[in-house]
Design a protein around this motif. Structure first.
Motif, short mmCIF file in Angstrom:
data_model
loop_
_atom_site.label_atom_id
_atom_site.label_comp_id
_atom_site.label_asym_id
_atom_site.label_seq_id
_atom_site.Cartn_x
_atom_site.Cartn_y
_atom_site.Cartn_z
N LEU A 1 0.85 -1.18 0.00
CA LEU A 1 0.00 0.00 0.00
C LEU A 1 0.90 1.25 0.00
N VAL B 1 -7.64 -1.15 -3.51
CA VAL B 1 -7.92 -0.73 -2.14
C VAL B 1 -7.34 0.65 -1.85
N VAL C 1 -6.76 3.13 1.63
CA VAL C 1 -6.76 3.16 3.10
C VAL C 1 -6.61 4.61 3.54
N TRP D 1 -10.50 1.11 5.38
CA TRP D 1 -10.20 0.86 3.98
C TRP D 1 -11.49 0.66 3.19
N ILE E 1 -5.61 -3.08 10.17
CA ILE E 1 -6.47 -2.63 9.07
C ILE E 1 -7.35 -3.78 8.59
N ILE F 1 -7.38 -5.98 5.73
CA ILE F 1 -7.88 -6.11 4.36
C ILE F 1 -7.90 -7.60 3.97
#
Length: 185
Positions: free
Chosen positions: A60, A82, A84, A96, A151, A153
């Motif tokens: 990311l 994605v 965030v 996210w 997070i 994901i």
């Protein structure tokens, strides 16, 4: 064109009109005046193209200084994309949002400056294109850990192919505050 807001302020899913017939199709990828009408005022300065195979995960990534807004889309194949929210003071900090982008659905995903961004290729191959609102600055680049448990994901692969910088990204809770862009509603 249809525009959908997401739970993260400024993040948009855009579905351009596609005109097709027996010969193929036509779609407009970018039209400054049309996108301004939907509230996207970015002045894009750089276009990028990425080719990847199935299971490649990129991200990311973020930049500060020189944060980049990005308008991303897929020309061939499919990805799970994605964003965030890592904007300091944002009510959705650490959250996210993900969307499937493909050559078939023609969706575009707008990620405003200050967010981290990444994608995972779910088709055999993918051509991933994106417009950036600021130039790439390697000294300003940061990488948030793709599998940061804070997070959470749910990437569509258990063993992604990663670059060293993506494997060595930082957890959100360890990012220095001076690397984060302040939230501006």
């Amino acid at each position: 064109m249809e525009v959908s807001k997401t739970p993260i302020d400024g993040v948009l899913v855009i579905e351009p009109k596609v005109f097709g017939d027996h010969r193929g199709y036509f779609t407009e990828l970018w039209n400054q005046s049309r996108y301004t009408k939907i509230g996207l005022f970015e002045q894009f300065v750089q276009d990028n193209l990425s080719y990847s195979r199935k299971g490649v995960l990129r991200g990311l990534h973020f930049q500060n200084p020189n944060p980049q807004g990005k308008l991303v889309y897929v020309l061939q194949g499919e990805v799970f994309d994605v964003a965030v929210d890592i904007r300091l003071g944002s009510p959705t900090f650490g959250q996210w949002y993900g969307v499937t982008l493909s050559a078939e659905n023609h969706r575009q995903f707008y990620i405003p400056p200050g967010l981290a961004h990444g994608f995972c290729v779910t088709s055999d191959e993918a051509l991933f294109a994106y417009k950036c609102s600021d130039h790439y600055n390697p000294e300003a680049e940061g990488t948030l850990l793709w599998d940061d448990p804070d997070i959470g994901i749910p990437w569509p692969t258990e063993a992604p192919q990663l670059a060293d910088k993506d494997r060595q990204g930082m957890r959100l809770r360890d990012l220095p505050q001076d690397r984060l862009v302040p939230y501006r509603p």
